[in-house]
Design an enzyme around this catalytic site. Sequence first.
Site, PDB file in Angstrom:
ATOM      1  N   CYS A 171     -56.201 -27.150  -2.496  1.00  0.00           N
ATOM      2  CA  CYS A 171     -55.907 -25.725  -2.337  1.00  0.00           C
ATOM      3  C   CYS A 171     -56.422 -25.229  -1.009  1.00  0.00           C
ATOM      4  CB  CYS A 171     -56.550 -24.929  -3.470  1.00  0.00           C
ATOM      5  SG  CYS A 171     -55.666 -25.116  -4.991  1.00  0.00           S
TER       6      CYS A 171
ATOM      7  N   ASP B  88     -62.165 -21.157 -10.907  1.00  0.00           N
ATOM      8  CA  ASP B  88     -60.761 -21.505 -11.176  1.00  0.00           C
ATOM      9  C   ASP B  88     -60.099 -20.554 -12.171  1.00  0.00           C
ATOM     10  OD1 ASP B  88     -61.057 -23.520  -9.371  1.00  0.00           O
ATOM     11  OD2 ASP B  88     -61.362 -25.096 -10.860  1.00  0.00           O
TER      12      ASP B  88
ATOM     13  N   ARG C  38     -48.638 -28.830 -10.705  1.00  0.00           N
ATOM     14  CA  ARG C  38     -49.590 -29.895 -10.403  1.00  0.00           C
ATOM     15  C   ARG C  38     -50.814 -29.804 -11.296  1.00  0.00           C
ATOM     16  NH1 ARG C  38     -50.647 -30.532  -4.539  1.00  0.00           N
ATOM     17  NH2 ARG C  38     -51.180 -32.576  -5.331  1.00  0.00           N
TER      18      ARG C  38
ATOM     19  N   ARG D  17     -62.996 -26.521   3.546  1.00  0.00           N
ATOM     20  CA  ARG D  17     -63.552 -27.250   2.405  1.00  0.00           C
ATOM     21  C   ARG D  17     -64.312 -28.466   2.941  1.00  0.00           C
ATOM     22  NH1 ARG D  17     -59.248 -27.303  -2.508  1.00  0.00           N
ATOM     23  NH2 ARG D  17     -61.097 -28.022  -3.596  1.00  0.00           N
TER      24      ARG D  17
ATOM     25  N   LYS E 253     -57.461 -31.459 -16.291  1.00  0.00           N
ATOM     26  CA  LYS E 253     -57.000 -31.941 -14.970  1.00  0.00           C
ATOM     27  C   LYS E 253     -58.169 -32.453 -14.130  1.00  0.00           C
ATOM     28  CE  LYS E 253     -55.858 -29.909 -10.533  1.00  0.00           C
ATOM     29  NZ  LYS E 253     -57.114 -29.409  -9.973  1.00  0.00           N
ATOM     30  N   ASN E 254     -59.225 -31.658 -14.005  1.00  0.00           N
ATOM     31  CA  ASN E 254     -60.275 -32.048 -13.074  1.00  0.00           C
ATOM     32  C   ASN E 254     -61.147 -33.193 -13.607  1.00  0.00           C
ATOM     33  OD1 ASN E 254     -59.292 -30.406 -11.102  1.00  0.00           O
ATOM     34  ND2 ASN E 254     -60.744 -28.729 -11.458  1.00  0.00           N
TER      35      ASN E 254
HETATM   36  N1  EPU Z   1     -69.102 -27.688  -0.361  1.00  0.00           N
HETATM   37  C1  EPU Z   1     -69.831 -27.959   0.768  1.00  0.00           C
HETATM   38  N2  EPU Z   1     -69.974 -29.270   1.133  1.00  0.00           N
HETATM   39  C2  EPU Z   1     -69.420 -30.286   0.417  1.00  0.00           C
HETATM   40  C3  EPU Z   1     -68.691 -30.009  -0.739  1.00  0.00           C
HETATM   41  C4  EPU Z   1     -68.551 -28.681  -1.116  1.00  0.00           C
HETATM   42  O1  EPU Z   1     -70.330 -27.052   1.438  1.00  0.00           O
HETATM   43  O2  EPU Z   1     -69.598 -31.456   0.820  1.00  0.00           O
HETATM   44  C5  EPU Z   1     -68.941 -26.280  -0.792  1.00  0.00           C
HETATM   45  C6  EPU Z   1     -67.483 -25.852  -0.838  1.00  0.00           C
HETATM   46  O3  EPU Z   1     -67.038 -25.407   0.431  1.00  0.00           O
HETATM   47  C7  EPU Z   1     -67.517 -24.746  -1.876  1.00  0.00           C
HETATM   48  C8  EPU Z   1     -68.600 -25.213  -2.861  1.00  0.00           C
HETATM   49  O4  EPU Z   1     -69.386 -26.171  -2.145  1.00  0.00           O
HETATM   50  O5  EPU Z   1     -67.927 -23.552  -1.283  1.00  0.00           O
HETATM   51  C9  EPU Z   1     -68.075 -25.868  -4.124  1.00  0.00           C
HETATM   52  O6  EPU Z   1     -67.192 -26.932  -3.799  1.00  0.00           O
HETATM   53  P1  EPU Z   1     -66.985 -28.180  -4.755  1.00  0.00           P
HETATM   54  O7  EPU Z   1     -67.288 -29.409  -3.999  1.00  0.00           O
HETATM   55  O8  EPU Z   1     -67.716 -27.932  -6.038  1.00  0.00           O
HETATM   56  O9  EPU Z   1     -65.403 -28.117  -5.020  1.00  0.00           O
HETATM   57  P2  EPU Z   1     -64.376 -29.319  -5.079  1.00  0.00           P
HETATM   58  O10 EPU Z   1     -65.029 -30.494  -5.698  1.00  0.00           O
HETATM   59  O11 EPU Z   1     -63.698 -29.465  -3.777  1.00  0.00           O
HETATM   60  C10 EPU Z   1     -63.579 -28.806  -7.498  1.00  0.00           C
HETATM   61  C11 EPU Z   1     -62.268 -28.515  -8.169  1.00  0.00           C
HETATM   62  C12 EPU Z   1     -61.788 -27.131  -7.782  1.00  0.00           C
HETATM   63  C13 EPU Z   1     -62.867 -26.098  -8.141  1.00  0.00           C
HETATM   64  C14 EPU Z   1     -64.216 -26.487  -7.541  1.00  0.00           C
HETATM   65  C15 EPU Z   1     -65.347 -25.580  -7.978  1.00  0.00           C
HETATM   66  C16 EPU Z   1     -61.268 -30.704  -8.333  1.00  0.00           C
HETATM   67  C17 EPU Z   1     -60.201 -31.640  -7.885  1.00  0.00           C
HETATM   68  N3  EPU Z   1     -61.285 -29.508  -7.749  1.00  0.00           N
HETATM   69  O12 EPU Z   1     -63.320 -28.739  -6.099  1.00  0.00           O
HETATM   70  O13 EPU Z   1     -60.664 -26.899  -8.596  1.00  0.00           O
HETATM   71  O14 EPU Z   1     -62.494 -24.834  -7.663  1.00  0.00           O
HETATM   72  O15 EPU Z   1     -64.548 -27.839  -7.911  1.00  0.00           O
HETATM   73  O16 EPU Z   1     -65.482 -25.576  -9.357  1.00  0.00           O
HETATM   74  O17 EPU Z   1     -62.047 -31.020  -9.224  1.00  0.00           O
HETATM   75  C18 EPU Z   1     -58.567 -26.071  -9.189  1.00  0.00           C
HETATM   76  O18 EPU Z   1     -58.593 -26.833 -10.166  1.00  0.00           O
HETATM   77  O19 EPU Z   1     -57.705 -25.173  -9.032  1.00  0.00           O
HETATM   78  C19 EPU Z   1     -59.578 -26.231  -8.144  1.00  0.00           C
HETATM   79  C20 EPU Z   1     -59.456 -25.732  -6.937  1.00  0.00           C
END
Ligand code: EPU
Length: 435
Positions: free
Chosen positions: A120, A310, A403, A125, A22-23
């Site tokens: 989520c 995750d 999803r 975020r 998915k990701n």
């Molecule tokens: N963060 C910041 N600033 C940013 C971006 C992130 O402080 O600009 C922080 C976040 O608040 C968090 C950490 O960095 O504490 C990690 O966030 P990340 O950006 O890695 O997460 P994401 O890209 O929003 C993706 C996955 C999530 C998964 C996370 C961590 C997708 C669509 N989502 O989210 O997946 O938990 O990486 O591995 O790729 C899921 O699949 O259920 C899911 C939530």
Amino acid sequence: MEKYVIHGGKPLHGEVEISGAKNAAVAIIPAALMVHGVCRLENLPEISDTDTLLRILTYLGAKVNMINRSTVELDCTHVQMDLIPDQMWDMTRRIRASYYLIGAMLGRFGRARTTMPGGCNFGIRPIDQHIKGLTALGADVTLSGGFICANARDGHLHGRTIYLDKVSVGATINIMIAAVTAEGRTVIENVAREPHIVDLANFLNSMGADVRGAGTDVIKIRGVKQLHGGSYALIPDQIEAGTYMAAVAAAGGSIRVSNIIPKHLEGISSKLQEMNVEVEEGDDYVLVRRDGPLHNANIKTKPYPGFPTDMQPQMTAVLCCAPGVSVVTEAVWSSGRFKYVAELNKMGAHIEVEDQSAFIQGVDSLTGATVRACDLRAGAAMVIAGLAAQGVTQIEDVLYIERGYQDIVGKFRALGADIRCIDEPEEPARGWNAG
Ligand code: EPU
């Protein structure tokens, strides 16, 4: 409203085939906007997040041709739009990955506008690292009234060195996509190393990009004029695989999890082994078996190659029935990712959350109850708990689960689980929570 009804307490047996990641899919579909020509994607998961993104691309003017359930041909050559029209806002607000359209549109047109993403709901975020990276590449980025606007200051992006203050999957992906056609060389330091980062880099390279270092903590990108068409097969979903492995750990039995890359599962496999679950690796499968009592364990989530956040809710569900005390610490997200604990406690679990940790006192067994899927992985945890519990579990709000998990009911039924999806009269929508 659909819900799942599970008659639990039956061990699982048989084979489950894992779908595409998915990701990876939700990054690669927006990245296809950068491609001139036909881009064939294989091993796409059949889930609503990918469906939503394909619908957005179609609306923008891409030709989307479904070849079969997991293969699509995308042609974005004639896409002209550099902003997401209002008819699409409902969709872009539903999913997290819609913010990758910013990187892709900015890279392709030098301009982008879309809504703030959904995703989520487990705390704040932020997207400051996305903005930092895109700004360094030469864009003015503004957030206002629930929208993100980005404009390349002189019409196109320029390669730069960017240091991410926080390891972020999303920021790494967004900056990578934008940088592939930026003028000159981009170096992104302190990047995420998840398998789907490597998959995105491999996809971009197979379409003519020059991206190196994905999988390490520095990614180097030499900008190319434009990407060309090609064919790419996505990696299997490590979290979907881990979820079935956790389910057999909780419910007992013996299953073969196939179409996977065992290396991506090492963190999960070794934790399950510590919990007295047998895991035997093959070339592209793992055999998972649990017939003895579970052992308690402590888990702390970390960016890859650490234990994946995750898989945190699913493992907590397993540990509910491990004798003794287990501690699960969430170190990627806030404690907001423990919202589902209240649902597990309704099933007789004994869990207390303090700061970033869940303290789980193992119980002899869980008891079926009516619970809800608070978000995607929390929903998967409810399915696992329901499969292990004595009696009947009803899970509400299963839309969130669907999803991210292709045919979860069919796959568990094929493993001998007594789970079915029933449809009940609609209630007002509560908002979306995935990815
Ligand atoms: N963060 C910041 N600033 C940013 C971006 C992130 O402080 O600009 C922080 C976040 O608040 C968090 C950490 O960095 O504490 C990690 O966030 P990340 O950006 O890695 O997460 P994401 O890209 O929003 C993706 C996955 C999530 C998964 C996370 C961590 C997708 C669509 N989502 O989210 O997946 O938990 O990486 O591995 O790729 C899921 O699949 O259920 C899911 C939530």
